[in-house]
Design an enzyme around this catalytic site. Sequence first.
Site, PDB file in Angstrom:
ATOM      1  N   HIS A 104       0.827  -1.207   0.000  1.00 34.23           N
ATOM      2  CA  HIS A 104       0.000   0.000   0.000  1.00 34.23           C
ATOM      3  C   HIS A 104       0.859   1.254   0.000  1.00 34.23           C
ATOM      4  O   HIS A 104       2.091   1.172  -0.044  1.00 34.23           O
ATOM      5  CB  HIS A 104      -0.991  -0.017   1.173  1.00 34.23           C
ATOM      6  CG  HIS A 104      -0.381  -0.019   2.536  1.00 34.23           C
ATOM      7  ND1 HIS A 104       0.196   1.092   3.102  1.00 34.23           N
ATOM      8  CD2 HIS A 104      -0.278  -1.010   3.453  1.00 34.23           C
ATOM      9  CE1 HIS A 104       0.628   0.802   4.318  1.00 34.23           C
ATOM     10  NE2 HIS A 104       0.366  -0.476   4.553  1.00 34.23           N
ATOM     11  N   CYS A 122       2.711  -4.844   6.583  1.00 33.16           N
ATOM     12  CA  CYS A 122       2.584  -4.684   5.129  1.00 33.16           C
ATOM     13  C   CYS A 122       3.876  -4.130   4.533  1.00 33.16           C
ATOM     14  O   CYS A 122       4.844  -3.867   5.238  1.00 33.16           O
ATOM     15  CB  CYS A 122       1.438  -3.724   4.809  1.00 33.16           C
ATOM     16  SG  CYS A 122      -0.177  -4.359   5.281  1.00 33.16           S
TER      17      CYS A 122
END
Length: 173
Positions: free
Chosen positions: A132, A144
């Site tokens: 992201h 992430c």
Amino acid sequence: MTVNVKNAHAAVGVVQFDSRQFPCALGRSGLSSIKMEGDGATPIGRWALRRAYYRADRIQRPITGLPLQAIRPTDGWCDAPCDPNYNRPVSHPYRASAERLWRHDHLYDLIIVVGYNDVQRSRRRGSAIFIHVATPDFAPTEGCIALRRNDLIQLVGMMRPGQDLHIGPYHWR
């Protein structure tokens, strides 16, 4: 595509795709081969790139070979280990804990779903592992991989179905 880091405790790394390299933020706990829900680690391994989601109200529809879907205000991702939809997309309101994909901070303006713990899901082994948008200062993530928005748009444009993401320590030469 490969993600490399200087050491297993660093929360910074490099995404390498062919000859291109992009700086990235990783989980606050660095890399781990034994990922657990909530540990803040980015999982080491080779993972499929499943699909991409984007905020149609914030960015143009990206060009990509991956399956692509616009994020809706009700979209979420279940992170409750005992729920039958653990590590699956869900709609809000949802009865169990579920991360919202429609965020105000722009981090999920574009996300790529990493195929971690999704085929044979194991409870508490981690959920919602995405690529992201990074914060301006590349603050660590919850597990992430985060890139600059423009780098992520460029990267998703090069992705095709069947490609894998390899996350592991970088071997300096």
